[in-house]
Design an enzyme around this catalytic site. Sequence first.
Site, PDB file in Angstrom:
ATOM      1  N   CYS A  16      -2.868   5.167   9.981  1.00 33.17           N
ATOM      2  CA  CYS A  16      -3.047   6.539  10.452  1.00 33.17           C
ATOM      3  C   CYS A  16      -4.422   6.657  11.129  1.00 33.17           C
ATOM      4  O   CYS A  16      -5.163   7.608  10.899  1.00 33.17           O
ATOM      5  CB  CYS A  16      -2.892   7.551   9.322  1.00 33.17           C
ATOM      6  SG  CYS A  16      -3.964   7.271   7.898  1.00 33.17           S
TER       7      CYS A  16
ATOM      8  N   LYS B 191       7.119   6.684   2.458  1.00 28.22           N
ATOM      9  CA  LYS B 191       7.914   5.644   3.104  1.00 28.22           C
ATOM     10  C   LYS B 191       8.794   4.919   2.087  1.00 28.22           C
ATOM     11  O   LYS B 191       9.894   4.465   2.428  1.00 28.22           O
ATOM     12  CB  LYS B 191       6.989   4.677   3.849  1.00 28.22           C
ATOM     13  CG  LYS B 191       6.175   5.353   4.951  1.00 28.22           C
ATOM     14  CD  LYS B 191       5.200   4.388   5.589  1.00 28.22           C
ATOM     15  CE  LYS B 191       4.286   5.098   6.575  1.00 28.22           C
ATOM     16  NZ  LYS B 191       3.413   6.095   5.918  1.00 28.22           N
TER      17      LYS B 191
ATOM     18  N   CYS C  41       0.872  -1.194   0.000  1.00 26.70           N
ATOM     19  CA  CYS C  41       0.000   0.000   0.000  1.00 26.70           C
ATOM     20  C   CYS C  41       0.898   1.229   0.000  1.00 26.70           C
ATOM     21  O   CYS C  41       0.752   2.141   0.822  1.00 26.70           O
ATOM     22  CB  CYS C  41      -0.950  -0.002   1.189  1.00 26.70           C
ATOM     23  SG  CYS C  41      -1.896  -1.524   1.388  1.00 26.70           S
TER      24      CYS C  41
ATOM     25  N   PRO D  30       1.290   7.360  -1.741  1.00 25.31           N
ATOM     26  CA  PRO D  30       2.049   8.077  -2.775  1.00 25.31           C
ATOM     27  C   PRO D  30       3.555   8.039  -2.625  1.00 25.31           C
ATOM     28  O   PRO D  30       4.265   8.672  -3.384  1.00 25.31           O
ATOM     29  CB  PRO D  30       1.540   9.515  -2.627  1.00 25.31           C
ATOM     30  CG  PRO D  30       1.233   9.644  -1.174  1.00 25.31           C
ATOM     31  CD  PRO D  30       0.694   8.301  -0.749  1.00 25.31           C
TER      32      PRO D  30
END
Length: 299
Positions: A251, A141, A135, A138
């Site tokens: 998040c 990470k 995942c 954008p």
Amino acid sequence: MQYKKLVNAVLRRIEREQAEKEFAPTFIAEKNIPIWLIESWKNAYGEEAAQAIALAHLKEPPLDITPKYNDEAAIWAKRLNGEILPNGSIRLPIGGRIEELDGYGNGSWWVQDAAATHPVTLLGDVKGKTVLDLCAAPGGKTMQLAALGANVTAVDKSTNRLKKLEENLARTHLKADILTKDLMEWQPDSEFDAILLDAPCTATGTLRRHPDGLWTKKSDDIRAMADIQGTLWHRASRWVKVGGTIVYCTCSLQPEEGELMLKAFLKGHANFEQVGDVYRNLPGAGGDGFFAAAVKRTS
């Protein structure tokens, strides 16, 4: 969602104007949060913390950036009139076009909330290791991992979001193998040294950036997302080498998508053990709301 940005801008302005009025802060906070949601925060974190979370939603979120090279943080903080945070992120003054800031065009840094940088650090030294970023779009990470010397495979099912990841990698001159795959069906050809699963979630930790979510999210969404997260984590558990680490993060402020998910995973996977403490950040000066935990495959 054609008017999402406009709606968010209007809601943020309303929140700012409310904050300027002479009402008690607790009254404002309660009025801005659906009852089911703030009650869930009270149950999880207590009355005082829940009120602090609600009050944080009345403030414009900070603009944090991650420098490509850690030893250049002081240079870019000075150039951009920013502040270096304890984790190494740089917090910039709010306002102006990001694309016009010094260093953006040549990829010396990228926009990334301070709290969102932490999951990568739980993987330890990744230089030369194969890391699967799930995942990934954008790509904040992904860029962190690549800048640290990892051999990154970034997977996401959204073609449009992956285009943004490709643009970010090109701008920062960093490399990663990019795959457009549905993780519910995809199976890698080999195991990886480490995996980062930034799981889809209700995103209740980023509501000050997306205030429309306060009213589009429902309590039923939490269980639905937790089911998806559990399935993805179980699938990822078969893709990491023995001795390798998986970092699961969201998040979300909801324990069902964090602490309780970790407990359920460990209960159902005897060949994994928790590594270190969990990371739980609440919205405020430290960045957005975030949860992250690391587990190691033992056999």
